[in-house]
Design an enzyme around this catalytic site. Sequence first.
Site, short mmCIF file in Angstrom:
data_model
loop_
_atom_site.label_atom_id
_atom_site.label_comp_id
_atom_site.label_asym_id
_atom_site.label_seq_id
_atom_site.Cartn_x
_atom_site.Cartn_y
_atom_site.Cartn_z
N ASN A 93 -63.62 -36.90 -0.63
CA ASN A 93 -64.04 -35.82 0.27
C ASN A 93 -63.90 -36.19 1.75
O ASN A 93 -63.72 -35.31 2.58
CB ASN A 93 -65.50 -35.47 -0.06
CG ASN A 93 -66.16 -34.68 1.05
OD1 ASN A 93 -65.92 -33.49 1.20
ND2 ASN A 93 -67.00 -35.35 1.84
N TYR A 162 -53.22 -31.03 10.30
CA TYR A 162 -54.31 -30.98 9.32
C TYR A 162 -53.85 -30.22 8.07
O TYR A 162 -54.00 -30.71 6.94
CB TYR A 162 -55.53 -30.29 9.96
CG TYR A 162 -56.70 -30.11 9.01
CD1 TYR A 162 -57.42 -31.21 8.56
CD2 TYR A 162 -57.07 -28.85 8.55
CE1 TYR A 162 -58.49 -31.05 7.69
CE2 TYR A 162 -58.13 -28.68 7.68
CZ TYR A 162 -58.83 -29.79 7.25
OH TYR A 162 -59.89 -29.64 6.38
N SER A 165 -51.45 -32.25 6.04
CA SER A 165 -52.06 -33.35 5.28
C SER A 165 -52.72 -32.82 4.01
O SER A 165 -52.67 -33.46 2.95
CB SER A 165 -53.07 -34.11 6.14
OG SER A 165 -54.22 -33.32 6.41
N LYS A 166 -53.32 -31.64 4.09
CA LYS A 166 -54.01 -31.09 2.92
C LYS A 166 -53.00 -30.51 1.92
O LYS A 166 -53.23 -30.54 0.70
CB LYS A 166 -55.04 -30.04 3.35
CG LYS A 166 -56.20 -30.62 4.17
CD LYS A 166 -57.09 -31.58 3.36
CE LYS A 166 -58.36 -31.94 4.10
NZ LYS A 166 -59.27 -32.79 3.33
P1 NDP Z 1 -68.17 -33.48 8.06
O1 NDP Z 1 -67.63 -33.93 9.38
O2 NDP Z 1 -69.52 -32.89 8.00
O3 NDP Z 1 -68.07 -34.66 7.00
C1 NDP Z 1 -66.95 -35.49 6.97
C2 NDP Z 1 -67.32 -36.75 6.22
O4 NDP Z 1 -66.16 -37.59 6.15
C3 NDP Z 1 -68.40 -37.52 6.95
O5 NDP Z 1 -69.33 -38.01 6.01
C4 NDP Z 1 -67.64 -38.67 7.60
O6 NDP Z 1 -68.44 -39.83 7.67
C5 NDP Z 1 -66.52 -38.89 6.58
N1 NDP Z 1 -65.39 -39.59 7.17
C6 NDP Z 1 -64.48 -39.15 8.05
N2 NDP Z 1 -63.61 -40.13 8.38
C7 NDP Z 1 -64.00 -41.23 7.66
C8 NDP Z 1 -63.52 -42.55 7.56
N3 NDP Z 1 -62.45 -42.98 8.24
N4 NDP Z 1 -64.15 -43.41 6.74
C9 NDP Z 1 -65.24 -43.02 6.04
N5 NDP Z 1 -65.75 -41.77 6.09
C10 NDP Z 1 -65.13 -40.89 6.89
O7 NDP Z 1 -67.09 -32.43 7.53
P2 NDP Z 1 -66.98 -31.65 6.13
O8 NDP Z 1 -68.13 -31.90 5.26
O9 NDP Z 1 -66.62 -30.28 6.46
O10 NDP Z 1 -65.67 -32.34 5.54
C11 NDP Z 1 -65.55 -32.78 4.20
C12 NDP Z 1 -64.18 -32.43 3.68
O11 NDP Z 1 -64.06 -31.02 3.62
C13 NDP Z 1 -63.03 -32.93 4.56
O12 NDP Z 1 -62.02 -33.48 3.75
C14 NDP Z 1 -62.54 -31.66 5.24
O13 NDP Z 1 -61.18 -31.73 5.58
C15 NDP Z 1 -62.81 -30.64 4.13
N6 NDP Z 1 -62.86 -29.25 4.60
C16 NDP Z 1 -63.84 -28.84 5.49
C17 NDP Z 1 -63.86 -27.53 5.94
C18 NDP Z 1 -64.89 -27.04 6.92
O14 NDP Z 1 -64.72 -25.92 7.46
N7 NDP Z 1 -65.97 -27.75 7.15
C19 NDP Z 1 -62.84 -26.55 5.49
C20 NDP Z 1 -61.89 -27.09 4.55
C21 NDP Z 1 -61.91 -28.39 4.13
P3 NDP Z 1 -68.66 -40.75 8.97
O15 NDP Z 1 -68.53 -39.87 10.17
O16 NDP Z 1 -70.03 -41.30 8.73
O17 NDP Z 1 -67.60 -41.78 8.85
#
Ligand code: NDP
Length: 279
Positions: A93, A162, A165-166
Site C-alpha cells: 500500500n 503517478y 506508475s500505477k
Molecule cells: P497517505 O499519505 O495517508 O499514506 C501513505 C503511506 O505510505 C504512509 O503510511 C507513508 O508512511 C507510506 N510511505 C510512503 N513512502 C514510503 C516509503 N518510502 N517507505 C515506507 N513507507 C512509505 O496516503 P494514502 O493512504 O492515500 O496512500 C496509500 C496508497 O493509496 C498509496 O499507494 C496511494 O498511491 C494510493 N491511493 C491513494 C489515493 C488517495 O486519494 N488518497 C487515491 C488512489 C490511490 P511514512 O510517511 O510514515 O513513510
Amino acid sequence: MARFSGKVALITGSSNGIGRAAAILFAQQGAKVTITGRNAERLKETRHEIKKSGIPAENILAIVADVITDEGQMRLINDTVRKFGHLDILVNNAGGALMDAQGRVGMDQDISVFDNTMQINMRSVVTLVQKAKEHLIKSKGEIINVSAMAAGHHGDPIATFYGMSKAALDQFTRSSAISLIQHGVRVNSVSPGFTKTGFGEAMGFPPIAMKKVISFYESHKECAPSGAIAQPGDIAQVILFLADRTMSSYIIGQSIIADGGSSLVMGMHAHDMLDILKA
Ligand code: NDP
C-alpha cells in the site's frame, strides 16, 4: 472465530491513511499485523488505535522502515516471520504522488520525479514481492496491491508519472497473479478514487488546501457522482475482501475500482487542481 484469526498480515504504508485503516480492520478481525512506515510518531498512532480496540500488544509488530530499501524490506519480512512464524497476507500500500521542486506538472516534471515515483509505487512492490514470495507460497497466501483510479484509460496531464506508475503496477498485478496462482498465491489489487488521507499533505499541500479540493469534488457530480470522497475505511474494506479467500477465492489478478463512480465520468480532469487552489 474471527475472520482472519491465525493469519499474519504485513501492511506497508500503515503509518497513515488507507494502510492504517486496513491494519486496524485486520487486527480487529483476528489477524496478527506488521505495521510500518518511515514516520515513527505516526506509526505509534496506528499502534495506539489498534490497541484501543482491545487487541493485545503481542499481535502487533511495528517496524520503522523505508520500503524502497533492500535493508528495510529484509527487516519487514524477516522480523515478521521471526515474531509470528509465517506470513499470509502482504498488502503493498505504501506510495504516493511526488511533486517537482520547481512546481512543474505532468510530463515537464524533472525526470528525478519520474524515477522516485516509479521507485516507491512500482519497484518497491516488485522487490518486496520477490522477497516475500517463498513465505507466501508456504502459506498459500494473498497479495493485495493498492493501485489508483489514475491507472485507468484516461490520460492525466497533471499527475502523469503517478498514473504511469500505477498503470505499471496493474500490469504487475496481472502478470504476477498468473505466476503465483500456480503456487496457490492470489494477487489482486484495489484502485481507489480520491480518498481522505495524508496523500495531499505528503505532496506538500496544507490540510486546508486538500479540504478545498475535496469540497469542490464533492459538490461537482462530474467529479464524484456519489457526492462523497472516500474515507480510508471504504478502501480498507475492499482490501480485506480481497485478502479473504472465503469471500473472493475466484478473483485472480484483478483490480477492483472503488471510486464512488468518479472514473465513469472523469470530470475531475476537466478542472486543473492547481486552479481550484488559486480560486
Ligand atoms: P497517505 O499519505 O495517508 O499514506 C501513505 C503511506 O505510505 C504512509 O503510511 C507513508 O508512511 C507510506 N510511505 C510512503 N513512502 C514510503 C516509503 N518510502 N517507505 C515506507 N513507507 C512509505 O496516503 P494514502 O493512504 O492515500 O496512500 C496509500 C496508497 O493509496 C498509496 O499507494 C496511494 O498511491 C494510493 N491511493 C491513494 C489515493 C488517495 O486519494 N488518497 C487515491 C488512489 C490511490 P511514512 O510517511 O510514515 O513513510
